[in-house]
Design a protein around this motif. Structure first.
Motif, PDB file in Angstrom:
ATOM      1  N   GLY A 126       0.795  -1.216   0.000  1.00  0.00           N
ATOM      2  CA  GLY A 126       0.000   0.000   0.000  1.00  0.00           C
ATOM      3  C   GLY A 126       0.826   1.264   0.000  1.00  0.00           C
ATOM      4  N   SER A 127       2.152   1.130   0.099  1.00  0.00           N
ATOM      5  CA  SER A 127       3.021   2.302   0.124  1.00  0.00           C
ATOM      6  C   SER A 127       3.296   2.791  -1.291  1.00  0.00           C
ATOM      7  N   GLY A 128       3.981   3.938  -1.390  1.00  0.00           N
ATOM      8  CA  GLY A 128       4.259   4.492  -2.711  1.00  0.00           C
ATOM      9  C   GLY A 128       5.235   5.646  -2.656  1.00  0.00           C
ATOM     10  N   TYR A 129       5.547   6.189  -3.823  1.00  0.00           N
ATOM     11  CA  TYR A 129       6.472   7.314  -3.899  1.00  0.00           C
ATOM     12  C   TYR A 129       5.847   8.611  -3.398  1.00  0.00           C
ATOM     13  N   ASP A 130       4.562   8.780  -3.618  1.00  0.00           N
ATOM     14  CA  ASP A 130       3.846   9.956  -3.121  1.00  0.00           C
ATOM     15  C   ASP A 130       3.691   9.825  -1.607  1.00  0.00           C
ATOM     16  N   PRO A 131       4.150  10.808  -0.828  1.00  0.00           N
ATOM     17  CA  PRO A 131       4.029  10.716   0.637  1.00  0.00           C
ATOM     18  C   PRO A 131       2.599  10.536   1.135  1.00  0.00           C
ATOM     19  N   ILE A 132       1.619  10.960   0.343  1.00  0.00           N
ATOM     20  CA  ILE A 132       0.220  10.806   0.748  1.00  0.00           C
ATOM     21  C   ILE A 132      -0.229   9.347   0.661  1.00  0.00           C
ATOM     22  N   THR A 133       0.298   8.603  -0.284  1.00  0.00           N
ATOM     23  CA  THR A 133      -0.172   7.243  -0.566  1.00  0.00           C
ATOM     24  C   THR A 133      -0.185   6.335   0.663  1.00  0.00           C
ATOM     25  N   PRO A 134       0.916   6.201   1.413  1.00  0.00           N
ATOM     26  CA  PRO A 134       0.874   5.315   2.588  1.00  0.00           C
ATOM     27  C   PRO A 134      -0.029   5.835   3.694  1.00  0.00           C
ATOM     28  N   LYS A 135      -0.206   7.159   3.766  1.00  0.00           N
ATOM     29  CA  LYS A 135      -1.065   7.723   4.802  1.00  0.00           C
ATOM     30  C   LYS A 135      -2.528   7.357   4.574  1.00  0.00           C
ATOM     31  N   LEU A 136      -2.926   7.220   3.331  1.00  0.00           N
ATOM     32  CA  LEU A 136      -4.328   6.926   3.019  1.00  0.00           C
ATOM     33  C   LEU A 136      -4.776   5.575   3.550  1.00  0.00           C
ATOM     34  N   VAL A 137      -3.834   4.637   3.680  1.00  0.00           N
ATOM     35  CA  VAL A 137      -4.181   3.285   4.145  1.00  0.00           C
ATOM     36  C   VAL A 137      -3.384   2.885   5.392  1.00  0.00           C
ATOM     37  N   THR A 138      -2.706   3.850   5.992  1.00  0.00           N
ATOM     38  CA  THR A 138      -1.971   3.651   7.251  1.00  0.00           C
ATOM     39  C   THR A 138      -0.952   2.522   7.156  1.00  0.00           C
ATOM     40  N   VAL A 139      -0.014   2.672   6.224  1.00  0.00           N
ATOM     41  CA  VAL A 139       1.072   1.703   6.095  1.00  0.00           C
ATOM     42  C   VAL A 139       2.412   2.431   6.219  1.00  0.00           C
ATOM     43  N   ILE A 140       3.499   1.715   6.021  1.00  0.00           N
ATOM     44  CA  ILE A 140       4.829   2.255   6.273  1.00  0.00           C
ATOM     45  C   ILE A 140       5.343   2.998   5.040  1.00  0.00           C
ATOM     46  N   SER A 141       5.604   4.272   5.196  1.00  0.00           N
ATOM     47  CA  SER A 141       6.076   5.090   4.078  1.00  0.00           C
ATOM     48  C   SER A 141       7.515   4.743   3.721  1.00  0.00           C
ATOM     49  N   LEU A 142       7.956   5.199   2.570  1.00  0.00           N
ATOM     50  CA  LEU A 142       9.346   4.977   2.167  1.00  0.00           C
ATOM     51  C   LEU A 142      10.312   5.670   3.124  1.00  0.00           C
ATOM     52  N   GLU A 143       9.938   6.837   3.618  1.00  0.00           N
ATOM     53  CA  GLU A 143      10.787   7.529   4.583  1.00  0.00           C
ATOM     54  C   GLU A 143      10.921   6.713   5.865  1.00  0.00           C
ATOM     55  N   GLU A 144       9.834   6.131   6.317  1.00  0.00           N
ATOM     56  CA  GLU A 144       9.888   5.284   7.516  1.00  0.00           C
ATOM     57  C   GLU A 144      10.695   4.018   7.239  1.00  0.00           C
TER      58      GLU A 144
END
Length: 363
Positions: A126-144
């Motif tokens: 569910g993560s992605g390059y757009d910082p918003i993408t992981p927030k929409l489904v509450t998953v681990i962002s690339l930065e995290e």
């Protein structure tokens, strides 16, 4: 979210034993013939569900698959958190290089020193390059994921020391797989970026991808396989949502994927020219997967427009479960396992098509 596994460390007096543990890791025999001067000590993955091997099991999100029928073709039929009936690309590549059969998630509670030294996955479905993408489904962002990678580096250093740690980071193969969720979910389905047209949004994606690779370089990473976006409009769920009554491929999704890919490849070329020693290889997954989808019989498949789980038209993650979803009689006959993710058999076909095309570029 982090687990509290303790890590065994080698003393300076026993560093030779540590090195031996790195070199003699498994009984796996490399399936691909590596160039004589190419050593790949580990395979490490960042990104989304294509290379998530269980990270989301430890995250409070609906994007989960740690339940049957997921994993029915994994060892022992265990649902490990891989979005597949079996293994995923990071596992298959580790096996091809003779490293190990399965690459565990970094959060895996059973993780040990041997696992760390041969590679883990930080990827989160569910993560992605757009910082918003992981927030929409509450998953681990690339930065995290990078934050956890920093922890990983420190743990490896504690096991084998600074010099060997640097060698592992510089010579391992790093997979970066993302972009599908940005296009399919954030941009088109949820319309979470209304201020962007498709051109500016794919530029945001490619800029973010380039910046992520540059950050990995800063940690000492040199060998990267960066996957293109796939023909996202041809996966079963996007056919259902955007392919009309006949469930054709959703062309707008595919055009967005191709536009992103056309920007990602030159971005990687530019990094190669500006960052000394970096080897970011662009992996064109779009064309071979599209050919498999359009000509399934050529590759031994029978069904390419539906997944194996349930109706195959919409079931994915929690909707693909053993209570409400049946499984097709022959998983290997399907290109897709659920409505979004390929079967292990499809991944094996793709790996066999691609691996020899890019491996020599890392020498």
């Amino acid at each position: 979210m982090k687990n509290n596994t303790s890590w065994s460390c080698c003393s300076w007096s026993s560093w030779k034993l540590c090195l031996l543990s790195v070199l003699i890791l498994t009984d796996t025999i490399a399936a691909v013939k590596l160039p004589p001067n190419l050593i790949i000590p580990a395979v490490i993955a960042f990104g989304d569900s294509i290379v998530d091997t269980g990270m989301n099991n430890y995250v409070k999100t609906v994007v989960k698959c740690d339940f049957q029928p997921y994993g029915i073709n994994f060892q022992g039929g265990v649902a490990t958190g891989r979005f597949c009936d079996g293994r995923v690309p990071v596992d298959l590549l580790a096996e091809e290089f003779g490293i190990k059969l399965n690459v565990p998630a970094y959060f895996d509670s059973k993780l040990n020193s041997k696992d760390l030294l041969t590679g883990v996955s930080f990827a989160s479905g569910g993560s992605g390059y757009d910082p918003i993408t992981p927030k929409l489904v509450t998953v681990i962002s690339l930065e995290e994921q990078l934050t956890y990678f920093e922890e990983y580096i420190e743990k490896v250093k504690n096991i084998v020391g600074e010099e060997r740690k640097d060698f592992i980071i510089a010579n391992s193969l790093f997979l970066v797989v993302a972009g599908s969720d940005d296009i399919a979910n954030t941009y088109y389905t949820l319309r979470a970026r209304p201020q962007y047209d498709v051109d500016s949004y794919t530029t945001l994606m490619s800029d973010s991808a380039s910046a992520f690779v540059a950050k990995l370089y800063g940690y000492g990473v040199r060998r990267l396989a960066v996957f293109s976006a796939p023909p996202i409009g041809c996966v079963p769920s996007q056919r259902t949502l955007g392919g009309g009554i006949l469930r054709d491929c959703a062309d707008t999704y595919n055009e967005a994927a191709k536009l992103f890919n056309s920007k990602l490849s030159p971005k990687l070329d530019m990094l190669r020219k500006t960052l000394p020693g970096i080897k970011p290889i662009y992996i064109n997954i779009y064309d071979p997967l599209l050919d498999i989808i359009q000509n399934p019989a050529n590759y031994g498949f029978k069904v390419a427009n539906k997944g194996c789980c349930g109706t195959g038209a919409i079931e994915v993650a929690v909707l693909c479960n053993k209570i409400t979803s049946s499984v097709c009689p022959d998983v290997s006959s399907h290109v897709f396992w659920d409505s979004y993710h390929p079967t292990e058999h499809t991944y094996k076909v793709l790996v066999s098509l691609l691996i020899n095309k890019f491996i020599d570029q890392f020498v």
